[in-house]
Design an enzyme around this catalytic site. Structure first.
Site, PDB file in Angstrom:
ATOM      1  N   SER A  47      -0.744 -40.060  -3.100  1.00 54.32           N
ATOM      2  CA  SER A  47      -2.022 -40.586  -3.605  1.00 54.32           C
ATOM      3  C   SER A  47      -2.878 -40.078  -3.044  1.00 54.32           C
ATOM      4  O   SER A  47      -3.784 -40.457  -3.350  1.00 54.32           O
ATOM      5  CB  SER A  47      -1.703 -42.541  -2.874  1.00 54.32           C
ATOM      6  OG  SER A  47      -0.390 -42.825  -3.750  1.00 54.32           O
TER       7      SER A  47
ATOM      8  N   LYS B  37      -3.618 -51.362  -3.350  1.00 52.96           N
ATOM      9  CA  LYS B  37      -4.945 -50.914  -2.953  1.00 52.96           C
ATOM     10  C   LYS B  37      -6.509 -51.360  -2.898  1.00 52.96           C
ATOM     11  O   LYS B  37      -7.110 -51.306  -2.637  1.00 52.96           O
ATOM     12  CB  LYS B  37      -4.547 -49.310  -3.653  1.00 52.96           C
ATOM     13  CG  LYS B  37      -3.251 -48.334  -3.268  1.00 52.96           C
ATOM     14  CD  LYS B  37      -2.899 -47.209  -3.498  1.00 52.96           C
ATOM     15  CE  LYS B  37      -2.261 -46.619  -3.577  1.00 52.96           C
ATOM     16  NZ  LYS B  37      -1.801 -44.891  -4.440  1.00 52.96           N
TER      17      LYS B  37
END
Length: 788
Positions: free
Chosen positions: A691, A734
């Site tokens: 990521s 997130k």
């Protein structure tokens, strides 16, 4: 001095004339001699031995006076009483140790007038005292009362000979009667001395009446207690003989003994347990084995314990489900804030159960960071459905036998935790929570997760077999709920059997609501406070969330609230305050300085630093990636305890930038004489995953162009060598991490755009999302001065 009970010997008054006026005095320890009473004495002191020898050689008459303190070895005139008796020595016996045994008889009361000598023994001038009394009805009544009471005492005291009753009846002189009774009573030296000093016979009898009555009351009470004890003993003995007779009669009639009664009792319990046919057959077979064993056999306890487990299990006991949809919804709403997805799934299950009674329970798996309410949600489900709740923790379990139990061939074998939990619940349809299913271990003792495959499969668990029971037990009516922080460590076969429900972390606004509705009232009550004692302002709760906790759940938030409540409780208990208002500016006093602050603006104030978003088992987090260059020779240094995947992302990012160096006017040889160092702070924490690809790329280009990355923007996404941005997981976590950090702009892969729909609208309020397909789009959005 030793004292024995002796009868009175009558002595004529003419003996008084033989008593000299100067008399040797023998002090007595713990003994009071009375007139007309024969008393045995032990003489051991040197002075006393010399006195006896001198008296024996002379008139054989001496004075006997009690000491005030028995421990005094050398008494003086002040240490002996003034009243005593004159006595004649009837017999003397010498012992090898130098001591003497003498038998003396009291002649008359005497009073010590004047000390004539103290060495080698006492000699006093004395006065002989005679009894004074007038015959009267009252005196006769006193005399008779003392005689009657003493006869009762003689009958209650085994040590007193029965002949004393005859002597008392035949003693007509009231004074001699009083002396006789007093000498045979269990009285203290001081009390007997009172009798000696009473010259008036009426007063003597009055004092003696009190002592006799007291002694008789004590003896009667003791006799009553003894009778009760004897009665109880007699009752127990009688019951013992009756039981033995009953056992003999039962044996004679063939009715059996206690063993037979025990077997019959177990048989009745097996019948009442309503077991399935196969289970009852096995229980009957084991009962038949038990009946043929001796109680002392090693197998007896094993067999009996097995039967106890079989009988105790709730084979046919079930609680009735509360299928009121509205009431269940209210319970879930009262206990937990938000979590609409989970609540909706429970209500759906209840609706199906209402329409189809024999539907099998689902296997739910709550996955989310710590502190979001996974375990407490299971309790709420049990309360909403009206079922029993059982929870077992699987964290650290390595042994398969913990789930399936041990076979009975092992010493101390027991059923596994599943069967134990069912027994403790007392019903065959509880809510059964398996906590921390992602933390099960495996070693040489087996794989517990494999043992759970049968438990958590609705197609198989109707006949779950525990090694200890060795017969199937129906688990199909049990509603199993598992919890986990991450699914990566859960075996795929086990994961496939569960319906996974993700619980994300809370945003700040939700935490404020949870604190106000649940956490603060609970901590106020647990710390002994009342609502009027403490008031939290909303600004204070927000400050605690932002400045003193950094978490996806609310556990640390509750701990901080508990700390404040304890400090207020101390003030209230000390009487210093009755009501405390907690404001934002007061938190430093209660909790100390802030522990967390936003690092975004400070970290991104220079080139080579970019803000990324990461997923962790405890929720989302903000990640800073720093890049620096130095003279070298095409070296790429990666630090911060990065995993292999993250290292590969950094290499891919550098390769992409080198391939596009001309487009970004970097020069073809920009990397020829330089080393680049990529570092991710918090090096003690392992980091891995794809990521961070876009974040590393942005930090590298920012460094090489010497342009600053926007400090109000964070990003996430995987990259390819062709500059494509690929989708990643954990978008909701997130986004929540970005919101907690005060970041309002987020770059994410275009293919993750649909994941934004799962985020609540109030969590997205004020935030801007930029879906991107290529790294060029990322660079234009994130790096200042690069263009649009």
């Amino acid at each position: 001095m030793d004292e024995n009970f002796e009868f009175a010997i009558d002595q004529s008054s003419s003996d008084n004339a033989k008593i000299p006026s100067d008399l040797a005095i023998l002090p007595l320890r713990d003994t009071v001699a009375f007139p007309n009473i024969v008393t045995p004495l032990v003489v051991a002191r040197d002075k006393s031995v010399q006195l006896i020898n001198d008296v024996i050689a002379g008139s054989r008459i001496l004075g006997l006076v009690a000491q005030k303190e028995a421990d005094n070895e050398n008494p003086t005139e002040a240490d002996i009483y003034n009243y005593g008796v004159a006595a004649i020595i009837l017999r003397m016996l010498k012992f090898p140790d130098g001591s003497l045994r003498i038998l003396v008889q009291g002649i008359a009361r005497i009073k010590l007038l004047k000390e004539l000598q103290s060495e080698p023994y006492f000699k006093f001038k004395i006065r002989i005292l005679s009894d004074h009394y007038d015959n009267s009805t009252e005196l006769e009544a006193l005399k008779r009362n003392v005689a009657i009471q003493f006869q009762k005492i003689v009958s209650l005291v085994p040590q007193l000979p029965d002949e004393l009753q005859v002597v008392v009846v035949n003693t007509s002189h009231p004074g001699k009667l009083a002396d006789l009774v007093a000498s045979n009573l269990n009285l203290s030296v001081a009390e007997k001395q009172h009798i000696i000093e009473a010259i008036d016979v009426k007063q003597r009898l009055e004092k003696l009446t009190i002592f006799v009555s007291r002694e008789l009351e004590v003896l009667e009470m003791g006799s009553k207690i003894q009778d009760q004890v004897q009665t109880e003993l007699g009752k127990n003995q009688r019951e013992y003989f009756l039981r033995e007779q009953l056992r003999a009669i039962q044996k004679e009639l063939g009715a059996g003994d206690e063993r037979s009664m025990e077997i019959d009792e177990l048989s009745e319990k097996i019948k009442n347990a309503a077991m399935p046919e196969e289970a009852e057959k096995e229980a009957r077979r084991e009962l038949d084995r038990l009946s043929k064993m001796q109680p002392g056999a090693a197998e007896y306890t094993v067999s009996r314990t097995y039967l106890d487990w079989m009988i105790a299990l709730p084979w046919a006991i079930a609680t009735e489900d509360n299928l009121d949809i509205v009431a269940a919804q209210k319970v879930l709403d009262d206990d937990h804030y938000d979590l609409e997805k989970v609540k909706e799934r429970i209500i759906e299950y209840l609706a199906v159960r209402k329409l189809k009674k024999d539907s099998r329970g689902p296997i739910l798996c709550f996955v989310g960071p710590p502190g979001v309410g996974k375990t407490s949600l299971g309790r709420s489900i049990a309360r909403a459905m009206g079922r029993k709740f059982v929870r077992i923790s699987l964290g650290g379990v390595h042994d398969e036998a913990e789930i399936r139990g041990h076979r009975r061939t092992y010493i101390g074998a027991l059923p596994g935790r599943i069967i134990q939990g069912i027994k403790n619940a007392g019903s065959n349809n509880p809510i059964f929570m398996l906590d921390e299913v992602d933390k099960i271990g495996q070693d040489f003792r087996g794989d517990p997760s494999s043992a759970l495959l049968e438990v958590l499969d609705p197609e198989q668990n109707f006949s779950f077999s525990d090694h200890y029971l060795d017969i199937p037990f129906d688990l199909s009516r049990v509603m199993f709920i598992t919890t986990a922080n991450i699914l990566d460590t859960v075996p795929s076969a086990l994961r496939d059997r569960m319906e996974v429900i993700h619980l994300s972390g809370y945003i700040d606004e939700e935490k404020v609501q949870i604190a106000g509705k649940y956490l603060i009232p609970r901590q106020v009550a647990e710390n002994g406070l009342k609502k009027k004692n403490i008031v939290f302002h909303k600004s204070a709760v927000s400050k605690i969330i932002q400045g003193y906790t950094r978490e996806a759940g609310v556990r640390n938030l509750e701990r901080q609230i508990a700390t404040i409540c304890r400090k207020v409780a101390k003030e209230v208990a000390a009487g210093k305050t009755e009501r405390q208002f907690i404001k934002a500016e007061d938190l430093v006093t209660f909790l100390g300085p802030e522990k967390f602050y936003s690092e975004v603006k400070e970290r991104t104030a220079q080139s080579g630093v970019a803000t990324g978003l990461a997923w962790t088992p405890t929720g989302g987090d903000v990640l800073f990636i720093e890049a620096s260059q130095m003279p070298g020779s095409k070296g790429l240094i990666l630090t911060g305890q990065l995993g292999d995947v993250m290292k590969e992302s950094a290499q891919a990012a550098l390769s992409y930038i080198r391939s596009r160096s001309g487009d970004y006017q970097l020069g073809e040889d920009f990397f020829a004489k330089k080393d680049i160092h990529v570092h991710v702070p918090a090096g003690a924490i392992p980091k891995d995953g794809p990521s961070a690809g876009v974040t590393i790329s942005t930090a590298l280009l920012s460094l090489l162009l010497n342009k600053v990355v926007r400090n109000d923007m964070a990003m996430t996404g995987e990259i390819t060598l062709r500059g494509k941005v690929l989708p990643v997981g954990g978008i909701k976590e997130k986004m929540l991490a970005a919101r907690r950090a005060g970041i309002q702009k987020v770059i994410l892969p275009a293919k993750n755009k649909d994941d934004l729909e799962e985020i609540p609208e109030n969590a997205k309020r004020g935030m801007t999302f930029y879906p991107v397909d290529t790294l060029d789009d990322v660079f234009r959005l994130a790096i200042k001065g690069l263009g649009k």
